[in-house]
Design a protein around this motif. Structure first.
Motif, PDB file in Angstrom:
ATOM      1  N   TRP A 185      -5.282   5.111   1.501  1.00 12.98           N
ATOM      2  CA  TRP A 185      -4.121   4.423   0.701  1.00 12.98           C
ATOM      3  C   TRP A 185      -4.440   3.848  -0.336  1.00 12.98           C
ATOM      4  O   TRP A 185      -5.735   3.783  -0.941  1.00 12.98           O
ATOM      5  N   THR A 186      -3.579   3.729  -1.287  1.00 14.62           N
ATOM      6  CA  THR A 186      -3.782   3.096  -2.544  1.00 14.62           C
ATOM      7  C   THR A 186      -3.253   1.778  -2.760  1.00 14.62           C
ATOM      8  O   THR A 186      -1.807   1.946  -2.260  1.00 14.62           O
ATOM      9  N   ASN A 187      -3.792   0.787  -3.230  1.00 13.89           N
ATOM     10  CA  ASN A 187      -3.175  -0.550  -3.233  1.00 13.89           C
ATOM     11  C   ASN A 187      -2.192  -0.630  -4.495  1.00 13.89           C
ATOM     12  O   ASN A 187      -2.579  -0.296  -5.644  1.00 13.89           O
TER      13      ASN A 187
ATOM     14  N   GLU B  26      -1.865   7.895   1.107  1.00 11.07           N
ATOM     15  CA  GLU B  26      -2.187   9.186   0.410  1.00 11.07           C
ATOM     16  C   GLU B  26      -2.003  10.281   1.431  1.00 11.07           C
ATOM     17  O   GLU B  26      -1.442  11.262   1.233  1.00 11.07           O
TER      18      GLU B  26
ATOM     19  N   GLY C 168      -4.038  -0.725  -7.971  1.00  8.77           N
ATOM     20  CA  GLY C 168      -4.155   0.909  -8.212  1.00  8.77           C
ATOM     21  C   GLY C 168      -5.451   1.313  -7.627  1.00  8.77           C
ATOM     22  O   GLY C 168      -5.828   2.586  -7.609  1.00  8.77           O
ATOM     23  N   LYS C 169      -6.120   0.547  -6.979  1.00  8.17           N
ATOM     24  CA  LYS C 169      -7.392   1.018  -6.083  1.00  8.17           C
ATOM     25  C   LYS C 169      -6.962   1.746  -4.753  1.00  8.17           C
ATOM     26  O   LYS C 169      -6.229   1.525  -4.236  1.00  8.17           O
ATOM     27  N   ARG C 170      -7.946   2.818  -4.508  1.00  7.37           N
ATOM     28  CA  ARG C 170      -7.913   3.520  -3.163  1.00  7.37           C
ATOM     29  C   ARG C 170      -8.863   3.154  -2.117  1.00  7.37           C
ATOM     30  O   ARG C 170     -10.022   2.765  -2.441  1.00  7.37           O
TER      31      ARG C 170
ATOM     32  N   TRP D  85       0.809  -1.317  -0.074  1.00  5.06           N
ATOM     33  CA  TRP D  85       0.047  -0.038  -0.015  1.00  5.06           C
ATOM     34  C   TRP D  85       0.695   1.384   0.088  1.00  5.06           C
ATOM     35  O   TRP D  85       1.998   1.309   0.711  1.00  5.06           O
TER      36      TRP D  85
ATOM     37  N   ALA E 274     -10.219  -2.369  -2.245  1.00  8.35           N
ATOM     38  CA  ALA E 274      -9.130  -1.870  -3.102  1.00  8.35           C
ATOM     39  C   ALA E 274      -8.205  -2.878  -3.323  1.00  8.35           C
ATOM     40  O   ALA E 274      -7.346  -2.769  -4.245  1.00  8.35           O
TER      41      ALA E 274
END
Length: 138
Positions: free
Chosen positions: A97-99, A75, A103-105, A72, A136
């Motif tokens: 957080w973005t995986n 952000e 790419g998912k948040r 992760w 995510a």
């Protein structure tokens, strides 16, 4: 440590955590007791978030932080309120957080319940939107 010393140390860790976007894991480990009761709400119920398994010592907590940061990208992490009752501190805030793989948040309110003993964190329980995080990571 006095209540205010515990609070000051915890505030410094959260500030570094947010400013470095997770690059201050060593600060957390320095504040932890060698034996700790660390629990994450997800508690590894899903293979996508296996890093959230309960941890019982500083070495295991280091693994948790390494696995979190490997999968992760932070952000932001913000603490809006600290509620202090003796050696117990509750934090209320939010995080996103973005995986790195999908790419998912995942964005969530965040509550941490922290217990100190002799100036070290003895227990740390975190609460957040686990469904958002698992989605995510999927």
């Amino acid at each position: 440590m006095t209540d205010s010393s515990n609070l000051d140390a915890l505030k410094r860790c959260y500030e570094l955590w947010g400013e470095t976007k997770g690059g201050s894991a060593e600060a957390w480990l320095g504040l932890m007791d060698d034996q700790i009761d660390f629990r994450s709400l997800a508690m590894a119920q899903s293979p996508e978030v296996g890093f959230t398994a309960p941890r019982t010592c500083k070495e295991e907590l280091g693994c948790y932080l390494n696995e979190l940061l490997a999968d992760w990208e932070m952000e932001y992490y913000r603490v809006d309120d600290y509620i202090v009752d003796g050696d117990r501190i509750c934090t209320v805030g939010s995080t996103a957080w973005t995986n790195k793989r999908t790419g998912k948040r995942a964005e969530s309110p965040k509550l941490d319940y922290v217990t100190f003993k002799n100036g070290k964190i003895l227990a740390f329980h975190e609460f957040y939107d686990t469904a958002s995080m698992i989605a995510a990571a999927s």
